[in-house]
Design an enzyme around this catalytic site. Sequence first.
Site, mmCIF file in Angstrom:
data_model
loop_
_atom_site.group_PDB
_atom_site.id
_atom_site.type_symbol
_atom_site.label_atom_id
_atom_site.label_comp_id
_atom_site.label_asym_id
_atom_site.label_seq_id
_atom_site.Cartn_x
_atom_site.Cartn_y
_atom_site.Cartn_z
ATOM 1 N N SER A 219 0.613 -4.575 1.905
ATOM 2 C CA SER A 219 -0.549 -5.465 1.846
ATOM 3 C C SER A 219 -0.075 -6.898 1.602
ATOM 4 O O SER A 219 1.099 -7.199 1.850
ATOM 5 C CB SER A 219 -1.511 -4.999 0.751
ATOM 6 O OG SER A 219 -2.726 -5.701 0.839
ATOM 7 N N ASN A 220 -0.942 -7.771 1.152
ATOM 8 C CA ASN A 220 -0.549 -9.157 0.844
ATOM 9 C C ASN A 220 -1.390 -9.649 -0.331
ATOM 10 O O ASN A 220 -2.207 -8.917 -0.881
ATOM 11 C CB ASN A 220 -0.722 -10.038 2.083
ATOM 12 C CG ASN A 220 -2.146 -9.999 2.583
ATOM 13 O OD1 ASN A 220 -3.069 -10.432 1.906
ATOM 14 N ND2 ASN A 220 -2.345 -9.440 3.772
ATOM 15 N N ARG A 221 -1.190 -10.897 -0.691
ATOM 16 C CA ARG A 221 -1.787 -11.428 -1.924
ATOM 17 C C ARG A 221 -3.179 -12.023 -1.749
ATOM 18 O O ARG A 221 -3.667 -12.721 -2.632
ATOM 19 C CB ARG A 221 -0.869 -12.503 -2.513
ATOM 20 C CG ARG A 221 0.469 -11.986 -2.954
ATOM 21 C CD ARG A 221 1.274 -13.098 -3.588
ATOM 22 N NE ARG A 221 2.661 -12.724 -3.760
ATOM 23 C CZ ARG A 221 3.117 -11.988 -4.763
ATOM 24 N NH1 ARG A 221 2.275 -11.563 -5.686
ATOM 25 N NH2 ARG A 221 4.393 -11.672 -4.849
#
Length: 419
Positions: A219-221
């Site tokens: 995923s990412n932030r």
Amino acid sequence: MKSKEPASRPKPLALLGKRILLGVTGSIAAYKAVGLLRTLTTEGADVTVAMTQSATRFVTPLTFEVLSKQPVAIDLFAGGQEMPHLSLPERADAVLVAPATANILAKSAAGLADDLLSAMLLNTRCPLIFAPAMDGDMWDHPAVQANVEALRKRGAVVLEPEVGPLASGAVAKGRLPKETVILAALKEQLGRKLDWTGQRVLLSAGPTQEAIDPVRFISNRSSGKMGFALAEAARDRGAEVVLVSGPTALPAPPAVTVVPVETAKEMQAELLRRLPWSTVVIMAAAVADFRPKRPATDKVKKLQHDPHELELERTDDILTRLAERRTTQFLVGFAAETGPIVAQAREKLRRKGADLIVGNNVAAEGSGFGSDTNAAVLVGRQGIIADLAVMPKRQLADRILDAVLSLKEPAPGQKLGRR
Ligand code: PMT
């Protein structure tokens, strides 16, 4: 000789020309509505009063009629051909119910229309404000709180009652909010620009999660804050909003349809399905560019795999697919960049087929992923439209919406940006 004092300039009337429908319900605080009416008219508002039958037992309609210089609406069936339950809310700029009893909150939340005022509330499309007044235990009751929440979710403003001595003698939260508080809420609602009315906005927000196995993902932030701010701004400016969101910790914005998704594939399906409904699409989501090619069905054991072996495949580019299938929709993409922003934004605009790219410097202080603020360069087909310094995401959202409107419907003779 005394110098002549310059004539003091009259204060501009804050509510000049505003048409307010004031609903008065059966609470002891109904007498305070008389003072409120006086203040509203002094500020220049054109006020029509609608009373419930119970309110008429506290204050005579004649009092409101004399002060408002207009007949008071009470009876659902008195209007003949005129149908005041339709005509009065239709011509109002705002509807204010003060005092609002537990009963009117319940009827409005449930959509009941068994008297003139409740029928009017069902026909209200302009800003709607309730100023409650009741006994403290009634206000605290879960049923009343559920009604308040339902009304707020639908976009109505329900003010918090004041704490203080009540008619029963008890000191509790239940007094009609102060006139200054009611007026501030009214002015805020009337100041809202409703320039997105009639637009149907399809938004994406947040990250996507791509499974490695049942407990791990890539995923990412992205926190979703930018996309949610856009959803709230578009809603507040009158648009209908559908927000397709990856997993975030943010509460669903009231009066926005939220479609939760997890993966890029799910996000793509939900967005493509709703594309024909929309007039504007804004892709603020940070969609994963890659996903594990073969996610494991069982949890991968620590020693079972070489840590370097995770075969990835590209996800589809949703923005490009939306551009291929759109008809008249205006398409906005973001470009999260750490390098030359304008060049990258231009390249993404062309390659992905968007009408506007929000070039987002995600490496700058107070900008990009997770923060409450953001900075961006707006790049359209004509070139740079605006170069915006760090500001709250909600404020940036309004600037993006301003740019979209000006590109969709440019004012005659308006120049759009520079190359
Ligand atoms: O959520 P926050 O914490 O508030 O952070 C906001 C944000 C930094 C995520 C947001 O402002 C932002 O920049 N969103 C876009 C992030 C991104 O994925 O940028 P990109 O340059 O990789 O993609 C360009 C555009 O293509 C984006 O509109 C993206 O939604 C879209 N895209 C990307 C990949 C993909 N597979 N499909 C897409 O549609």
